[in-house]
Design a protein around this motif. Structure first.
Motif, PDB file in Angstrom:
ATOM      1  N   MET A  49       0.759  -1.119  -0.016  1.00  0.00           N
ATOM      2  CA  MET A  49       0.162   0.017   0.029  1.00  0.00           C
ATOM      3  C   MET A  49       0.939   1.309  -0.086  1.00  0.00           C
ATOM      4  O   MET A  49       0.602   2.096  -0.688  1.00  0.00           O
ATOM      5  CB  MET A  49      -0.871  -0.069   1.128  1.00  0.00           C
ATOM      6  CG  MET A  49      -2.191  -1.024   1.086  1.00  0.00           C
ATOM      7  SD  MET A  49      -3.058  -1.187   2.423  1.00  0.00           S
ATOM      8  CE  MET A  49      -4.114   0.317   2.309  1.00  0.00           C
ATOM      9  N   LYS A  50       1.990   1.186   0.887  1.00  0.00           N
ATOM     10  CA  LYS A  50       2.931   2.223   0.718  1.00  0.00           C
ATOM     11  C   LYS A  50       3.362   2.357  -0.435  1.00  0.00           C
ATOM     12  O   LYS A  50       3.664   3.743  -0.950  1.00  0.00           O
ATOM     13  CB  LYS A  50       3.978   2.048   1.730  1.00  0.00           C
ATOM     14  CG  LYS A  50       5.106   3.347   1.994  1.00  0.00           C
ATOM     15  CD  LYS A  50       6.228   2.896   2.797  1.00  0.00           C
ATOM     16  CE  LYS A  50       7.334   3.998   2.788  1.00  0.00           C
ATOM     17  NZ  LYS A  50       8.573   3.575   3.613  1.00  0.00           N
ATOM     18  N   ARG A  51       3.829   1.417  -1.054  1.00  0.00           N
ATOM     19  CA  ARG A  51       4.501   1.396  -2.569  1.00  0.00           C
ATOM     20  C   ARG A  51       3.545   2.406  -3.645  1.00  0.00           C
ATOM     21  O   ARG A  51       3.913   3.030  -4.492  1.00  0.00           O
ATOM     22  CB  ARG A  51       4.995   0.246  -3.153  1.00  0.00           C
ATOM     23  CG  ARG A  51       5.677   0.093  -4.212  1.00  0.00           C
ATOM     24  CD  ARG A  51       5.716  -1.199  -4.768  1.00  0.00           C
ATOM     25  NE  ARG A  51       4.531  -2.183  -5.243  1.00  0.00           N
ATOM     26  CZ  ARG A  51       3.798  -2.120  -6.231  1.00  0.00           C
ATOM     27  NH1 ARG A  51       4.008  -1.193  -7.029  1.00  0.00           N
ATOM     28  NH2 ARG A  51       2.909  -2.705  -6.379  1.00  0.00           N
ATOM     29  N   VAL A  52       2.176   1.749  -3.600  1.00  0.00           N
ATOM     30  CA  VAL A  52       1.684   2.353  -4.772  1.00  0.00           C
ATOM     31  C   VAL A  52       1.112   3.859  -4.430  1.00  0.00           C
ATOM     32  O   VAL A  52       0.385   4.530  -4.956  1.00  0.00           O
ATOM     33  CB  VAL A  52       0.219   1.677  -4.982  1.00  0.00           C
ATOM     34  CG1 VAL A  52       0.680   0.175  -5.510  1.00  0.00           C
ATOM     35  CG2 VAL A  52      -0.517   1.514  -3.779  1.00  0.00           C
ATOM     36  N   LEU A  53       1.186   4.427  -3.179  1.00  0.00           N
ATOM     37  CA  LEU A  53       0.706   5.481  -2.588  1.00  0.00           C
ATOM     38  C   LEU A  53       1.922   6.652  -2.970  1.00  0.00           C
ATOM     39  O   LEU A  53       2.961   6.388  -2.895  1.00  0.00           O
ATOM     40  CB  LEU A  53       0.917   5.626  -1.075  1.00  0.00           C
ATOM     41  CG  LEU A  53      -0.007   6.516  -0.360  1.00  0.00           C
ATOM     42  CD1 LEU A  53      -1.450   6.585  -0.743  1.00  0.00           C
ATOM     43  CD2 LEU A  53      -0.008   6.374   1.072  1.00  0.00           C
ATOM     44  N   VAL A  54       1.577   7.830  -3.415  1.00  0.00           N
ATOM     45  CA  VAL A  54       2.368   8.764  -3.734  1.00  0.00           C
ATOM     46  C   VAL A  54       3.063   9.485  -2.715  1.00  0.00           C
ATOM     47  O   VAL A  54       2.376   9.208  -1.396  1.00  0.00           O
ATOM     48  CB  VAL A  54       1.732  10.164  -4.641  1.00  0.00           C
ATOM     49  CG1 VAL A  54       1.156   9.650  -5.768  1.00  0.00           C
ATOM     50  CG2 VAL A  54       0.779  10.892  -3.674  1.00  0.00           C
ATOM     51  N   PRO A  55       4.283  10.184  -2.633  1.00  0.00           N
ATOM     52  CA  PRO A  55       4.829  10.812  -1.262  1.00  0.00           C
ATOM     53  C   PRO A  55       3.758  11.884  -1.022  1.00  0.00           C
ATOM     54  O   PRO A  55       3.222  12.721  -2.028  1.00  0.00           O
ATOM     55  CB  PRO A  55       6.246  11.303  -2.003  1.00  0.00           C
ATOM     56  CG  PRO A  55       6.642  10.418  -2.993  1.00  0.00           C
ATOM     57  CD  PRO A  55       5.148  10.142  -3.755  1.00  0.00           C
ATOM     58  N   GLY A  56       3.199  12.007   0.225  1.00  0.00           N
ATOM     59  CA  GLY A  56       2.247  13.079   0.518  1.00  0.00           C
ATOM     60  C   GLY A  56       0.931  12.677   0.736  1.00  0.00           C
ATOM     61  O   GLY A  56       0.212  13.009   1.164  1.00  0.00           O
ATOM     62  N   GLY A  57       0.986  11.279   0.213  1.00  0.00           N
ATOM     63  CA  GLY A  57      -0.374  10.644   0.341  1.00  0.00           C
ATOM     64  C   GLY A  57      -0.721  10.071   1.789  1.00  0.00           C
ATOM     65  O   GLY A  57       0.210   9.731   2.439  1.00  0.00           O
ATOM     66  N   LEU A  58      -2.007   9.843   1.800  1.00  0.00           N
ATOM     67  CA  LEU A  58      -2.859   9.275   3.037  1.00  0.00           C
ATOM     68  C   LEU A  58      -3.126   7.952   2.988  1.00  0.00           C
ATOM     69  O   LEU A  58      -3.698   7.391   2.011  1.00  0.00           O
ATOM     70  CB  LEU A  58      -3.809  10.194   3.706  1.00  0.00           C
ATOM     71  CG  LEU A  58      -3.444  11.508   4.052  1.00  0.00           C
ATOM     72  CD1 LEU A  58      -4.518  12.424   4.568  1.00  0.00           C
ATOM     73  CD2 LEU A  58      -2.054  11.684   5.043  1.00  0.00           C
TER      74      LEU A  58
END
Lengths: 207, 207
Positions: free
Chosen positions: B113-122
């Protein structure tokens, strides 16, 4: 833009209300503010009535109503002396409101809410809990009751321990059907984190 | 009739998401079921994507979508190996899902989930807690992991203590911005009460 309701717990209450098989009419004690939760019940087919003791809160609710073209029927009133007949509502609630009173007044208000509720009707109430980090700060007036500074004003808060509400409802002859004990850790204005504690109840007035 | 969402905590998540000032696109891991919470995000202007490992849950979600004439874009997938590129979504969540796995798989899923999330994403995730009354019943496989019987099937549950999630997110380099520890006492099918324990987190992937 569609408003997002912040009063999550009232969705749970609505699920229980819908399950009672009674006509959908509901009273909110402390109904004012910028995002009046009665709008949520209105949206789901409820006939709504609200009271609030604060003129400012009623003004905010009026603004919301005209902006969203809905009528929620919110008037000025005191939940310690409700101006409604016995057995007037199938459902009633008070959200984030009742802890701004002494414990004696909390009891008086719950008695009033019980009085205007029909037998078989449901009530939602939430308390702030003794696990809230604000508990114990300020001047203690009576056990669990503190004067705190809020926006430059001296405000009374009553804190309940985890089982105090159960005992109160037992004394009032209201049957507990749901309870949630919550501890929220979230960002604090100005940085850092704040821990808030709540206890939510759904109780039934016996037939 | 307008559905009432049971996934209250996701309203809180949506408030945080809206506050990030990012484009509204969201991934739900464990998106299926009779009342898919993505519908709530869709209603508030989000572009939605969901995966679910269960064909049955996807079928239920399809039924909901055709009944309510909406498209949520839910397909079959495994949250331990997401089929999306790095930095694909601004927001992602997994609601009442991740505790049906071993703790090792929980960690693997959160990494994905972290991998597919953009930096700054929640990201929103909830765990069942060790204060849940079901914790400790059944066959213990590893610490905090139990096999329990559910609808006649042997199902794995992982229970987290109050601070275990904080440590896990710290290891994963995700910043905690919100946490709620909840204990719900509600009616049990067949009479009596059941105590359920949950811990909800909102974390941020650092810039």
């Amino acid at each position: 833009m569609k408003p997002i309701f912040r009063q999550n717990q009232l969705f749970t209450f609505m699920l229980y209300c819908n399950g009672q098989g009674l006509e959908k009419n509901i009273l909110d004690c402390g109904a004012g503010g910028m995002l009046p939760p009665l709008a949520l019940f209105k949206e789901h087919g409820y006939e709504t009535t609200g009271i609030d003791i604060s003129d400012k809160a009623i003004e905010h609710a009026n603004k919301f109503q005209s902006e969203h073209s809905i009528k929620l029927n919110i008037t000025k009133g005191d939940m310690k002396e409700l101006s409604f007949e016995d057995n007037s509502f199938n459902f009633c609630y008070s959200y984030n409101t009742i802890f701004h009173m002494s414990k004696e007044d909390v009891k008086k208000s719950l008695e009033e809410m019980k009085r205007v509720l029909v037998p078989g009707g449901l009530m939602f109430v939430n308390f702030v809990s003794t696990s809230d980090e604000r508990c114990g700060i300020g001047e203690e007036v009576r056990p669990g009751e503190y004067y705190e500074m809020e926006h430059g004003e001296k405000v009374l808060h009553s804190y309940f321990d985890e089982n105090e509400g159960d005992e109160l409802f037992r004394q009032l002859g209201l049957k507990r059907i749901y309870k949630e004990v919550r501890k929220r850790i979230g960002p604090k204005l100005g940085g850092g984190f704040v821990t808030l504690g709540y206890i939510d109840y759904i109780v039934e007035k016996s037939l």
